[in-house]
Write a protein that holds these residues in place. Structure first.
Motif, PDB file in Angstrom:
ATOM      1  N   ARG A 160      36.274  45.779  42.939  1.00  0.00           N
ATOM      2  CA  ARG A 160      36.244  46.071  41.510  1.00  0.00           C
ATOM      3  C   ARG A 160      34.864  46.571  41.065  1.00  0.00           C
ATOM      4  NH1 ARG A 160      40.936  47.267  41.615  1.00  0.00           N
ATOM      5  NH2 ARG A 160      42.555  45.783  41.102  1.00  0.00           N
ATOM      6  N   TYR A 200      46.290  42.725  45.566  1.00  0.00           N
ATOM      7  CA  TYR A 200      47.060  41.480  45.502  1.00  0.00           C
ATOM      8  C   TYR A 200      46.519  40.497  46.518  1.00  0.00           C
ATOM      9  CZ  TYR A 200      50.183  43.571  42.231  1.00  0.00           C
ATOM     10  OH  TYR A 200      50.683  44.154  41.094  1.00  0.00           O
ATOM     11  N   GLN A 203      47.595  32.679  42.081  1.00  0.00           N
ATOM     12  CA  GLN A 203      47.799  33.429  40.862  1.00  0.00           C
ATOM     13  C   GLN A 203      46.603  33.466  39.911  1.00  0.00           C
ATOM     14  OE1 GLN A 203      50.151  35.366  40.951  1.00  0.00           O
ATOM     15  NE2 GLN A 203      50.637  36.022  38.930  1.00  0.00           N
ATOM     16  N   GLN A 204      46.174  32.335  39.394  1.00  0.00           N
ATOM     17  CA  GLN A 204      45.133  32.341  38.375  1.00  0.00           C
ATOM     18  C   GLN A 204      43.795  32.822  38.916  1.00  0.00           C
ATOM     19  OE1 GLN A 204      44.817  28.850  35.976  1.00  0.00           O
ATOM     20  NE2 GLN A 204      42.953  29.545  34.990  1.00  0.00           N
ATOM     21  N   GLU A 205      43.363  32.305  40.059  1.00  0.00           N
ATOM     22  CA  GLU A 205      42.063  32.706  40.580  1.00  0.00           C
ATOM     23  C   GLU A 205      42.054  34.165  40.999  1.00  0.00           C
ATOM     24  OE1 GLU A 205      40.920  30.278  43.886  1.00  0.00           O
ATOM     25  OE2 GLU A 205      42.531  30.984  45.150  1.00  0.00           O
ATOM     26  N   ALA A 206      43.178  34.675  41.446  1.00  0.00           N
ATOM     27  CA  ALA A 206      43.266  36.082  41.837  1.00  0.00           C
ATOM     28  C   ALA A 206      43.043  36.978  40.634  1.00  0.00           C
ATOM     29  CB  ALA A 206      44.622  36.370  42.477  1.00  0.00           C
ATOM     30  N   VAL A 207      43.734  36.702  39.560  1.00  0.00           N
ATOM     31  CA  VAL A 207      43.616  37.513  38.349  1.00  0.00           C
ATOM     32  C   VAL A 207      42.211  37.375  37.751  1.00  0.00           C
ATOM     33  CG1 VAL A 207      44.503  37.843  36.006  1.00  0.00           C
ATOM     34  CG2 VAL A 207      46.090  37.489  37.903  1.00  0.00           C
ATOM     35  N   GLU A 208      41.667  36.169  37.743  1.00  0.00           N
ATOM     36  CA  GLU A 208      40.320  35.965  37.219  1.00  0.00           C
ATOM     37  C   GLU A 208      39.278  36.748  38.007  1.00  0.00           C
ATOM     38  OE1 GLU A 208      39.768  31.727  37.162  1.00  0.00           O
ATOM     39  OE2 GLU A 208      41.076  31.477  35.413  1.00  0.00           O
ATOM     40  N   ALA A 213      41.989  40.764  40.585  1.00  0.00           N
ATOM     41  CA  ALA A 213      43.179  41.238  41.296  1.00  0.00           C
ATOM     42  C   ALA A 213      44.292  41.512  40.293  1.00  0.00           C
ATOM     43  CB  ALA A 213      43.643  40.204  42.315  1.00  0.00           C
ATOM     44  N   ASP A 214      45.256  42.300  40.724  1.00  0.00           N
ATOM     45  CA  ASP A 214      46.414  42.578  39.890  1.00  0.00           C
ATOM     46  C   ASP A 214      47.416  41.433  39.911  1.00  0.00           C
ATOM     47  OD1 ASP A 214      46.385  45.673  39.001  1.00  0.00           O
ATOM     48  OD2 ASP A 214      45.313  45.374  40.880  1.00  0.00           O
ATOM     49  N   GLY A 215      47.275  40.540  40.882  1.00  0.00           N
ATOM     50  CA  GLY A 215      48.155  39.394  40.965  1.00  0.00           C
ATOM     51  C   GLY A 215      48.017  38.694  42.293  1.00  0.00           C
ATOM     52  N   GLY A 216      48.836  37.668  42.447  1.00  0.00           N
ATOM     53  CA  GLY A 216      48.821  36.908  43.684  1.00  0.00           C
ATOM     54  C   GLY A 216      50.228  36.713  44.203  1.00  0.00           C
TER      55      GLY A 216
END
Length: 122
Positions: free
Chosen positions: A73, A82, A89-94, A97-100
């Motif tokens: 990024r 991903y 999920q949460q840590e990936a987006v934070e 990332a686009d998602g987990g």
């Protein structure tokens, strides 16, 4: 040709993730090349140099998946990223990332990979 790249330091996990991606591509009649690397640093470098449409990274590697996402990024890349982990999920987006995707390696895992493929490549 559309290219997808994935990183996981565990060979068995790379094989399973690649199989899930290829299965989704075939089910959706999408042609793409799937490249596998075993190191997060290599993934960052390849994304910087290459023209990839989609990326998956394992969370727990010596060069951590969160760091991979943050490094990519920071380059300004908008490649869909991903994270694959037990609870990403949460840590990936934070991290950017686009998602987990939860690493369960069952029907749900294959369906989640397919959803990502459809979202970004169909």
């Amino acid at each position: 040709m559309t290219k997808i790249i994935l990183a996981d330091d565990d060979e068995d996990d790379r094989v399973i993730l690649r199989h899930a991606i290829v299965t989704a591509l075939e089910a959706e009649d999408i042609t793409a090349e799937v490249e596998c690397v075993s190191d997060g640093k290599e993934l960052v470098q390849k994304v910087r140099e290459g023209d990839y449409a989609l990326s998956f990274t394992d969370r727990q590697m010596p060069y951590d998946g969160l760091r991979v996402v943050q490094d990519i990024r920071r380059t300004g890349s908008a490649i869909p990223l991903y994270m694959v982990a037990s609870d990403p999920q949460q840590e990936a987006v934070e991290a950017g990332a686009d998602g987990g995707i939860v690493k369960t390696y069952g029907t749900r895992f294959y369906e989640e990979v397919r959803k990502v493929i459809v979202k970004h490549l169909k």
